[in-house]
Design a protein around this motif. Structure first.
Motif, PDB file in Angstrom:
ATOM      1  N   GLU A  28     -20.241  20.817  -0.172  1.00 48.25           N
ATOM      2  CA  GLU A  28     -19.749  21.727  -1.213  1.00 48.25           C
ATOM      3  C   GLU A  28     -19.365  20.972  -2.478  1.00 48.25           C
ATOM      4  O   GLU A  28     -19.613  21.447  -3.597  1.00 48.25           O
ATOM      5  CB  GLU A  28     -18.550  22.497  -0.684  1.00 48.25           C
ATOM      6  N   SER A  29     -18.754  19.823  -2.311  1.00 46.79           N
ATOM      7  CA  SER A  29     -18.349  19.039  -3.486  1.00 46.79           C
ATOM      8  C   SER A  29     -19.566  18.574  -4.278  1.00 46.79           C
ATOM      9  O   SER A  29     -19.573  18.615  -5.519  1.00 46.79           O
ATOM     10  CB  SER A  29     -17.535  17.816  -3.043  1.00 46.79           C
TER      11      SER A  29
ATOM     12  N   THR B  16     -14.298  11.860  -2.283  1.00 49.18           N
ATOM     13  CA  THR B  16     -13.857  12.166  -0.930  1.00 49.18           C
ATOM     14  C   THR B  16     -13.182  10.962  -0.293  1.00 49.18           C
ATOM     15  O   THR B  16     -12.147  11.089   0.379  1.00 49.18           O
ATOM     16  CB  THR B  16     -15.067  12.611  -0.070  1.00 49.18           C
TER      17      THR B  16
ATOM     18  N   ASP C 124     -15.983  15.519   7.769  1.00 47.13           N
ATOM     19  CA  ASP C 124     -16.018  16.763   6.989  1.00 47.13           C
ATOM     20  C   ASP C 124     -17.302  16.795   6.173  1.00 47.13           C
ATOM     21  O   ASP C 124     -17.283  16.727   4.954  1.00 47.13           O
ATOM     22  CB  ASP C 124     -14.791  16.860   6.097  1.00 47.13           C
TER      23      ASP C 124
ATOM     24  N   GLU D 171     -19.303  19.288   5.839  1.00 45.32           N
ATOM     25  CA  GLU D 171     -19.432  20.559   5.129  1.00 45.32           C
ATOM     26  C   GLU D 171     -18.711  20.501   3.789  1.00 45.32           C
ATOM     27  O   GLU D 171     -19.223  20.968   2.764  1.00 45.32           O
ATOM     28  CB  GLU D 171     -18.871  21.679   5.986  1.00 45.32           C
ATOM     29  N   GLY D 172     -17.509  19.945   3.782  1.00 44.12           N
ATOM     30  CA  GLY D 172     -16.759  19.823   2.533  1.00 44.12           C
ATOM     31  C   GLY D 172     -17.444  18.901   1.555  1.00 44.12           C
ATOM     32  O   GLY D 172     -17.427  19.154   0.341  1.00 44.12           O
TER      33      GLY D 172
END
Length: 610
Positions: A303-304, A213, A297, A299-300
Motif C-alpha cells: 500500500e505504501s 518502513t 507486513d 500488505e502494508g
C-alpha cells in the motif's frame, strides 16, 4: 557640648571651601552637560538617521549579497531575477527571510550543474517548501535534493528538472507523513544507499516505501545500510536459493515480487535454519534483518508503494508547510519584503555614491602614507579632543559624586545638627537663668556682709600663713616693727589669730604672747617718734614715760638734741643703728646684728627674764 560645638565649627570651616569647589565643579559640569547634550543630540540625530537608512536598505543589501553569491556560479541575470521573485514570494507565503531562501540556491546550483531559466528558481522553492514541511533546515534538504538528483538524474532529465524536483518534494513529504520520520532521516537513508537501488531498476516510490518502513524500528542511515546489503546479495541469493529474483532484462524484481517468492519457499515466517539459509544466500545479517521486517507486513508495504507512486507534484508538501506557518511571521516577512523591494529600487542610485566615499577612503589612505607627519598630527588632534571630552566627563561625574556625598552627609548629620542646635539653645537659656540668679544674689545686702567676713578671714589666714615671707620682704625698711606689732595684734586679739597661737603654743604661749606684744608696741612707738624727730624743728621727748613698757629702763634718757652735721648726719646715724643696735635691760646686754623679727625678740626677752 564644647567638643561637639568644636566639631560643628570645623565642619563649617571645611564646607565653605568645599562649597566653593562644588560651585566651580557645578559650573564646569553644567557647561560640560550642555556641551554633551548638544553633542548627544547631534550624534543621536545622526545615529537615528543612519539607523533609519540602514533599516531601509539592509534587507535589500542582504538579498543582493545572496543573489551575487549565486551569480558567481555563472548564473545569468535573468535566472537571478526569477530567483529573486521566487524568494520574495516564498518569504510572504511561509514567513521566512527571503535572503535565506536565495542563499540556499547557491548549494543547489553547486550540486546540480546546468540549471537554467526557471529551473534554479523551481529547485530553490521546492527545496525550501520541503524543508518547511519536514521540519528540516534548508541546508540539509538542499543537500538531499542534490543527492536525489544525482541518483535519479536520468528520470529528472526525462521528466524535466522543474517537474521532477516538485515530485521529489511531494513524495518525500508524503513519506515523512506516512512513516513518522523526518526529512533529515530520509536524507540520511538515501545517502547510505546511494544509487544502488536505482541501478537495479527500483523506482523512487518503492525505495522511499522500503526505507520508510524500516525507519519504524531504526534510523534512516541504518535503514539505507540494510537495504544496500540486500541489494548486493540478490545475484548470489537467487543461485543459492534456486529462485529467480530478476526479470528477463536482468533488472531486479520489485520488492513485493521478491517477498512473495521468498514466502513461497520458506513460508510467512522464518525459523533459525531458514534464517541461516537466507544469510548464506544473501551473505549478511543486514539483508536477513530487512527480509524479516518486511515479511511481517507485506500488505502494508504494498500500500505504501502504491500511495507514493500516485504522488504528482508537491501539493502535499505545500499543504504540510502551510500548516506550520505563524501568521505573525508572515506579517513580519511581508514588511521585510516590501522594504527589500524599496531598497533594491534605491540601491542602484545610492551605490555609486557609496562607491565614491569608498574611493575617497582609499585616497585618504594614500595621503596618510604619503604624508605621515600630517597624519600623526591629525591623530594628535583627535586625541586632544577626546582628552578634553574625557576631562569634561570626569568633571561632570565628580560634581555628581560630590552631590551624592553631600546628600548622604546631610542625611546623616542633619538630625545631629538640629539636636546640637537645640542643645545649644538649652545651654544658652540655662546660662542666662544662672546669670540672673547670680545678679539677684549679689543684690541682697546680706550677701555682701557674708562675702566681706569671708574675705577678712581669708586675708588673716593668708597673712599668718605667709608671715615669714612678708616680714622678710619688709626687713630692710623701718616699717618692720610696726608690721610686727600689727601682726601680733592680729594674732592676739582676733579669734583666728588666737586659734593659731593656741594650737601652736597652748594657753601659756597665749599669755606670754600678750605680754610680748606690749614690748613690741613700745618699740614701734619709739621708732615712729625717732622718725618724727628727724624733721627740722621737731623735738619730741622720748623718756621712760613716753614709752609704755612692762619693765623699767636702766638707761639714762636720750637727748633730743641734733648732733653735729644736722638732720643729714642724724639720718646716717639712724641707718647705722638699724644695722647694729645694743639694748640694756637690767643687767643683761643683748647684741643683735641684722634683721630681728618679733618672735626672735620675744624669745630673747624670755631668755633674759629666765
Amino acid at each position: 557640648m564644647e567638643k561637639l560645638f568644636f566639631k560643628l565649627g570645623l565642619k563649617d570651616d571645611v564646607t565653605g571651601p568645599v562649597g566653593k569647589i562644588q560651585k566651580e565643579l557645578d559650573g564646569l559640569a553644567g557647561s560640560a552637560q550642555k556641551s554633551f547634550t548638544q553633542v548627544g543630540v547631534g550624534v543621536a540625530g545622526m545615529w537615528g538617521a543612519a539607523q533609519g537608512i540602514d533599516a531601509m536598505l539592509s534587507p535589500a543589501r542582504e538579498m543582493n549579497k545572496a543573489l551575487a553569491e549565486v551569480g558567481s556560479l555563472d548564473v545569468n541575470g535573468a535566472a537571478l531575477g526569477k530567483l529573486n521573485s521566487a524568494a520574495l514570494e516564498f518569504s510572504i507565503d511561509y514567513g521566512v527571510a527571503a535572503d535565506a531562501v536565495a542563499a540556499s540556491a547557491y548549494d543547489i546550483q553547486s550540486s546540480i550543474a546546468g540549471l537554467t531559466g526557471d529551473e534554479l528558481a523551481s529547485f530553490t522553492r521546492a527545496s525550501n517548501v520541503l524543508a518547511k514541511a519536514t521540519k528540516a533546515d534548508a541546508a540539509t534538504v538542499t543537500d538531499y535534493t542534490g543527492t536525489m538528483f544525482g541518483i535519479f538524474k536520468a528520470q529528472a532529465t526525462e521528466m524535466g528538472k522543474a517537474a521532477w524536483v516538485e515530485q521529489l518534494a511531494g513524495k518525500t513529504a508524503t513519506a515523512v507523513q506516512m512513516f513518522k520520520t523526518t526529512g533529515s532521516q530520509m536524507s540520511a537513508a538515501f545517502t547510505s544507499i546511494g544509487a544502488n537501488a536505482t541501478a537495479a531498476g527500483i523506482d523512487m516510490a518503492e525505495q522511499m516505501a522500503v526505507m520508510g518502513t524500516l525507519q519504524a524500528t531504526m534510523s534512516g542511515s541504518e535503514a539505507g545500510t540494510k537495504y544496500k546489503a540486500f541489494l548486493s546479495g540478490i545475484g548470489g541469493a537467487q543461485e543459492q536459493l534456486g529462485i529467480s529474483l530478476t526479470d528477463a532484462n536482468g533488472n531486479m524484481l520489485g520488492m513485493m515480487d521478491i517477498l512473495t517468492k521468498l514466502k513461497g519457499k520458506f513460508g510467512d515466517t522464518l525459523d533459525v535454519a531458514e534464517s541461516d539459509a537466507l544469510k548464506k544466500a544473501f551473505g549478511s545479517d543486514e539483508a536477513v534483518s530487512l527480509i524479516k521486517l518486511l515479511m511481517a507486513d507485506t500488505e502494508g508495504l504494498g500500500e505504501s508503494i502504491a500511495k507514493l507512486g500516485n504522488v504528482d507534484g508537491m501539493s502535499k508538501a505545500e499543504q504540510m508547510a502551510a500548516g506550520m506557518v505563524d501568521p505573525f511571521d508572515r506579517l513580519s516577512a511581508g514588511g521585510r519584503v516590501l522594504t527589500t523591494v524599496l531598497g533594491q529600487a534605491l540601491l542602484p542610485a545610492i551605490n555609486p555614491l557609496i562607491d565614491a566615499f569608498a574611493d575617497g577612503s582609499a585616497t585618504l589612505l594614500g595621503w596618510s602614507q604619503e604624508f605621515p607627519n600630517i597624519t600623526r598630527w591629525v591623530g594628535y588632534g583627535a586625541l586632544v579632543l577626546l582628552g578634553f571630552t574625557g576631562v569634561l566627563g570626569a568633571a561632570a561625574a565628580a560634581s555628581g559624586f560630590m552631590r551624592i556625598a553631600t546628600l548622604g552627609l546631610n542625611t546623616v548629620f542633619g538630625p545631629l545638627h538640629k539636636a546640637v542646635v537645640w542643645g545649644k539653645g538649652v545651654w544658652t537659656a540655662y546660662s542666662g537663668s544662672q546669670w540672673l540668679a547670680n545678679a539677684a544674689l549679689w543684690g541682697f545686702p546680706a550677701t555682701w556682709i557674708i562675702a566681706a567676713i569671708v574675705g577678712v578671714v581669708a586675708a588673716v589666714a593668708a597673712l599668718i600663713y605667709w608671715w615669714d615671707d612678708l616680714a622678710a620682704a619688709f626687713a630692710d625698711s623701718g616699717w618692720s616693727d610696726a608690721l610686727y606689732a600689727a601682726f601680733d595684734f592680729i594674732k592676739l586679739f582676733t579669734p583666728i589669730g588666737l586659734l593659731f597661737t593656741f594650737f601652736d603654743e597652748g594657753f601659756d604661749g597665749v599669755f606670754k604672747a600678750i605680754l610680748g606684744w606690749f614690748d613690741t608696741l613700745g618699740g614701734a612707738v619709739h621708732w615712729v617718734l625717732e622718725k618724727i624727730n628727724l624733721l627740722p624743728g621737731v623735738d619730741i621727748s622720748m623718756g621712760d614715760d613716753a614709752i609704755p613698757s612692762t619693765s623699767p629702763s636702766l638707761e639714762a634718757p636720750r637727748m633730743a638734741a641734733v648732733p653735729a652735721g644736722g638732720v643729714q648726719q642724724k639720718i646716717i646715724n639712724a641707718q647705722s643703728n638699724s644695722q647694729s643696735r645694743t639694748q640694756s635691760i637690767g643687767k643683761v646686754v643683748i647684741t643683735t646684728e641684722g634683721k630681728q623679727d618679733a618672735q626672735s625678740i620675744r624669745e630673747q626677752l624670755l631668755m633674759a627674764g629666765a
